[in-house]
Design an enzyme around this catalytic site. Structure first.
Site, PDB file in Angstrom:
ATOM      1  N   GLU A   4      -1.229  -5.643   8.809  1.00 41.54           N
ATOM      2  CA  GLU A   4      -0.459  -4.906   9.815  1.00 41.54           C
ATOM      3  C   GLU A   4      -1.035  -5.125  11.203  1.00 41.54           C
ATOM      4  OE1 GLU A   4       0.026  -0.722   9.006  1.00 41.54           O
ATOM      5  OE2 GLU A   4       0.833  -1.088   6.989  1.00 41.54           O
TER       6      GLU A   4
ATOM      7  N   GLU B 296       9.355  -3.902  10.454  1.00 31.64           N
ATOM      8  CA  GLU B 296       9.723  -2.603   9.891  1.00 31.64           C
ATOM      9  C   GLU B 296      10.231  -1.669  10.996  1.00 31.64           C
ATOM     10  OE1 GLU B 296       6.881  -0.905   7.192  1.00 31.64           O
ATOM     11  OE2 GLU B 296       7.884   1.044   7.146  1.00 31.64           O
TER      12      GLU B 296
ATOM     13  N   ASP C  96       0.842  -1.199   0.000  1.00 33.86           N
ATOM     14  CA  ASP C  96       0.000   0.000   0.000  1.00 33.86           C
ATOM     15  C   ASP C  96       0.883   1.256   0.000  1.00 33.86           C
ATOM     16  OD1 ASP C  96       0.822  -0.116   2.632  1.00 33.86           O
ATOM     17  OD2 ASP C  96      -1.201   0.000   3.502  1.00 33.86           O
ATOM     18  N   SER C  97       2.217   1.044   0.036  1.00 34.76           N
ATOM     19  CA  SER C  97       3.147   2.144  -0.253  1.00 34.76           C
ATOM     20  C   SER C  97       2.852   2.746  -1.624  1.00 34.76           C
ATOM     21  CB  SER C  97       4.591   1.636  -0.214  1.00 34.76           C
ATOM     22  OG  SER C  97       4.753   0.508  -1.059  1.00 34.76           O
TER      23      SER C  97
ATOM     24  N   LYS D 104      -1.018  -9.505   3.264  1.00 27.96           N
ATOM     25  CA  LYS D 104      -0.267  -8.977   4.411  1.00 27.96           C
ATOM     26  C   LYS D 104      -1.145  -8.078   5.272  1.00 27.96           C
ATOM     27  CE  LYS D 104       3.373  -6.023   3.949  1.00 27.96           C
ATOM     28  NZ  LYS D 104       2.829  -4.800   4.584  1.00 27.96           N
TER      29      LYS D 104
ATOM     30  N   ASP E 163      -0.919  -6.364  -0.045  1.00 27.41           N
ATOM     31  CA  ASP E 163      -1.223  -5.667   1.200  1.00 27.41           C
ATOM     32  C   ASP E 163      -2.725  -5.534   1.397  1.00 27.41           C
ATOM     33  OD1 ASP E 163       0.866  -4.978   2.859  1.00 27.41           O
ATOM     34  OD2 ASP E 163       1.258  -3.040   1.901  1.00 27.41           O
TER      35      ASP E 163
HETATM   36  O1  KIV Z   1       3.592  -1.071   1.573  1.00 29.55           O
HETATM   37  C1  KIV Z   1       4.768  -1.472   1.607  1.00 29.55           C
HETATM   38  O2  KIV Z   1       5.582  -1.221   0.705  1.00 29.55           O
HETATM   39  C2  KIV Z   1       5.197  -2.260   2.754  1.00 29.55           C
HETATM   40  C3  KIV Z   1       6.652  -2.571   2.884  1.00 29.55           C
HETATM   41  C4  KIV Z   1       7.416  -1.364   3.235  1.00 29.55           C
HETATM   42  C5  KIV Z   1       6.912  -3.692   3.826  1.00 29.55           C
HETATM   43  O3  KIV Z   1       4.370  -2.633   3.558  1.00 29.55           O
HETATM   44 NA    NA Z   2       2.335  -1.703   3.347  1.00 33.20          NA
END
Ligand code: KIV
Ligand code: NA
Length: 265
Positions: free
Chosen positions: A114, A181, A45-46, A112, A84
């Site tokens: 969080e 992280e 989600d970056s 993934k 994510d």
């Molecule tokens: O969204 C992302 O890129 C991430 C990584 C930094 C682990 O969650």
């Molecule tokens: Na992320």
């Protein structure tokens, strides 16, 4: 190369093989990731920051992740694709199941999530329904409003102990992978030693079982944002996009990245 499967992750850790993971958002870079032999790909989600230009990951939607997952999946052959779960898509088990099902149908092999705490129930719910889960602890960027910024987590003894407890809990809940992280190297090291699932570090020191970087960061495209300490521009030494990815993977596998200058003591 054999395509990665979820059971191969624990086997890689048992064999002491370090995992190289990068974020990826489209088919063109997915082809590059394959050419470079990257093990795991994250539809992070970056993308809210590096693709969409937002100041945080909070505006990213389930539709956004599903779209980019489908784009990347068309370009991948062997890398394991992790998608994510965007902000609040995992707030309840049933909501999470709906979003995760879309991501797996778009080509993801794992999702993934969080955090721990209330997310443990969500992890158990998804795993019981055949959805592999990667956990993510330490600095969780979806917590930015409560945290008030992006900083290193687990610095004092109590916070480090809590992180280790949470790491054991997400693994017990059925997570098959754990992203750590921005945590001190020693804390990430003891978590990695305590679990038999691989840990993937970003700003978590060299003792993790693998490393992940945001694609744009490792290509020197961090833009206006201040570059975090744990980032390295691999394009400078790699000479091309595929070369940068190969340099990253080689450095992760031989243990030369991250160095002390990319880690928190
Ligand atoms: O969204 C992302 O890129 C991430 C990584 C930094 C682990 O969650
Ligand atoms: Na992320």
């Amino acid at each position: 190369r054999k395509p990665w499967t979820v059971p191969m992750l624990r086997a890689a850790k048992a064999d002491g093989r370090k995992l190289a993971m990068l974020t990826c958002y489209d088919a063109g870079f997915a082809h590059a990731v394959e050419a470079a032999g990257i093990d795991l790909v994250l539809i992070g989600d970056s993308l809210g920051m590096v693709v969409q230009g937002h100041g945080s990951t909070l505006p990213v939607t389930v539709d956004d992740i599903a779209y980019h997952t489908a784009c990347v999946a068309r370009g991948l052959q062997t890398a394991l694709l992790v998608a994510d779960m965007p902000f609040q898509s995992d707030a309840s088990p049933t909501r999470a199941l709906d979003a995760a099902t879309r991501f797996l149908q778009a080509g993801a092999g794992m999702v993934k999530i969080e955090g721990a705490g209330p997310k443990l129930e969500v992890i158990r719910y998804l795993v019981a329904r055949e959805i592999p889960v990667c956990a993510h602890l330490g600095l969780t960027p979806q917590s930015v409003l409560r945290l008030g910024g992006y900083r290193v987590q687990g610095r004092d003894e109590a916070a480090a102990a809590k992180l280790l407890d949470d790491a054991r809990a997400v693994a017990d809940a059925g997570a098959e992978l754990l992203v750590l992280e921005c945590v001190p190297s020693a804390v990430a090291s003891s978590i990695s030693a305590a679990l038999d699932i691989p840990t993937i570090g970003i700003g978590a020191g060299p003792q993790c079982d693998g490393q992940v970087l945001v694609l744009h960061d490792m290509l020197g495209l961090a833009g206006g944002q201040r570059r975090p300490k744990f980032v390295k521009d691999f394009l400078a030494e790699g000479g091309s996009v595929v070369g940068a990815m190969q340099a990253f993977a080689a450095a992760v596998r031989e243990g030369s990245f991250p160095g002390p200058e990319h880690s928190y003591a």
